[in-house]
Design a protein around this motif. Structure first.
Motif, mmCIF file in Angstrom:
data_model
loop_
_atom_site.group_PDB
_atom_site.id
_atom_site.type_symbol
_atom_site.label_atom_id
_atom_site.label_comp_id
_atom_site.label_asym_id
_atom_site.label_seq_id
_atom_site.Cartn_x
_atom_site.Cartn_y
_atom_site.Cartn_z
ATOM 1 N N UNK A 137 0.822 -1.213 0.000
ATOM 2 C CA UNK A 137 0.000 0.000 0.000
ATOM 3 C C UNK A 137 0.855 1.263 0.000
ATOM 4 N N UNK A 138 0.342 2.314 -0.626
ATOM 5 C CA UNK A 138 0.980 3.618 -0.644
ATOM 6 C C UNK A 138 0.076 4.616 0.083
ATOM 7 N N UNK A 139 0.663 5.470 0.872
ATOM 8 C CA UNK A 139 -0.108 6.455 1.622
ATOM 9 C C UNK A 139 0.271 7.864 1.204
ATOM 10 N N UNK A 176 2.280 12.455 -1.114
ATOM 11 C CA UNK A 176 3.318 12.062 -2.067
ATOM 12 C C UNK A 176 3.266 10.575 -2.407
ATOM 13 N N UNK A 177 2.057 10.032 -2.565
ATOM 14 C CA UNK A 177 1.948 8.596 -2.852
ATOM 15 C C UNK A 177 2.596 8.233 -4.183
ATOM 16 N N UNK A 178 2.473 9.095 -5.190
ATOM 17 C CA UNK A 178 3.088 8.804 -6.487
ATOM 18 C C UNK A 178 4.606 8.798 -6.384
ATOM 19 N N UNK A 179 5.150 9.685 -5.573
ATOM 20 C CA UNK A 179 6.599 9.764 -5.418
ATOM 21 C C UNK A 179 7.128 8.596 -4.589
ATOM 22 N N UNK A 180 6.348 8.150 -3.620
ATOM 23 C CA UNK A 180 6.726 6.961 -2.852
ATOM 24 C C UNK A 180 6.686 5.724 -3.749
ATOM 25 N N UNK A 181 5.692 5.672 -4.649
ATOM 26 C CA UNK A 181 5.628 4.560 -5.599
ATOM 27 C C UNK A 181 6.832 4.581 -6.533
ATOM 28 N N UNK A 195 -4.982 11.000 -9.251
ATOM 29 C CA UNK A 195 -3.576 11.333 -9.096
ATOM 30 C C UNK A 195 -2.915 10.555 -7.960
ATOM 31 N N UNK A 196 -3.679 9.807 -7.208
ATOM 32 C CA UNK A 196 -3.154 9.067 -6.074
ATOM 33 C C UNK A 196 -2.802 7.635 -6.476
ATOM 34 N N UNK A 197 -1.693 7.145 -5.993
ATOM 35 C CA UNK A 197 -1.343 5.731 -6.140
ATOM 36 C C UNK A 197 -1.738 5.041 -4.840
#
Length: 239
Positions: A65-67, A70-75, A96-98
């Motif tokens: 899971x991504x939170x 900055x979820x896209x940047x964490x992905x 826009x959220x991953x």
């Protein structure tokens, strides 16, 4: 990746030296670099054991899971860890959220990806709360700076892991087949399996980021701790 694994024990000792406040920054970086080399060697050893039939290693998946924020940047950071370790990633997006990322690869490599990513994400998140733009670009938002900071951090991690993996292949002890052939075949099998499962999906368009944090993030990524046992130690400390 057990606690008794001698390779991980060597990594722990190197990182303990790197964390010693008495050592210089250059010495700490040398210890961190050696730890990254051992992480890569561990992956090669597991691949060679599986190739010889001494152990089993299958292709599988893991959904992480991504939170926000900055979820896209964490992905992107997860992908930057996964690809040098011969895994592939599938991003599950909602606007826009991953929301999560599926990591696809051999089980031993997925395990390395999960441990490294969790440790690196904790390191990046801790630093991210402190970093600020230097004011050279008037009007720059903190969010824009932090997004590019994470991008630079992820890029540096990717470069370090790629170099360490290449060196591990080059210096691997010979077996029934060379490490280069084993790694090449495993990479091709992972890519073929990934394409068979997800080949009809389109790649996302490249992002355009505005912000001045790339170089600062890249510099932080070159100093990041790449010890895969760091997460285990943290969890023990919290118990």
């Amino acid at each position: 990746m057990t606690e008794s694994d001698p390779q991980l024990e060597r990594i722990r000792k190197l990182l303990a030296k790197a964390e010693d406040p008495a050592v210089t920054e250059a010495e700490a970086e040398a210890y961190n670099k050696k730890a990254a080399e051992l992480v890569a060697r561990y992956g090669i050893d597991q691949a060679m054991l599986a190739d010889s039939g001494a152990s089993t290693d299958e292709i599988g998946t893991l959904k992480i899971p991504m939170n926000d924020p900055y979820s896209r940047d964490k992905a992107s950071l997860l992908t930057s860890v996964a690809y040098p370790l011969r895994c592939r990633t599938l991003l599950h997006r909602y606007g826009q959220k991953v929301e999560s990322v599926t990591v696809f690869g051999y089980r031993s490599d997925i395990g390395r990806v999960e441990l490294l990513f969790t440790s690196l994400l904790l390191q990046a998140s801790t630093q991210l709360t402190r970093v600020r733009p230097d004011g050279f670009f008037p009007g720059e938002s903190l969010a824009a700076y932090r997004r590019t900071w994470l991008h630079g951090f992820a890029r540096a991690v990717h470069e370090r892991l790629s170099h360490a993996e290449q060196e591990a292949v080059r210096t691997a002890a010979p077996g029934a087949r060379s490490a280069e052939l084993v790694v090449r075949d495993r990479s091709q099998l992972v890519q073929h399996a990934f394409d068979s499962e997800y080949g009809d999906l389109r790649s996302a368009a490249p992002r355009r980021l505005s912000g001045s944090g790339y170089l600062d993030g890249h510099d932080a990524g070159t100093r990041a701790n790449l010890d895969p046992s760091a997460l285990t130690r943290r969890l023990k400390a919290l118990r």
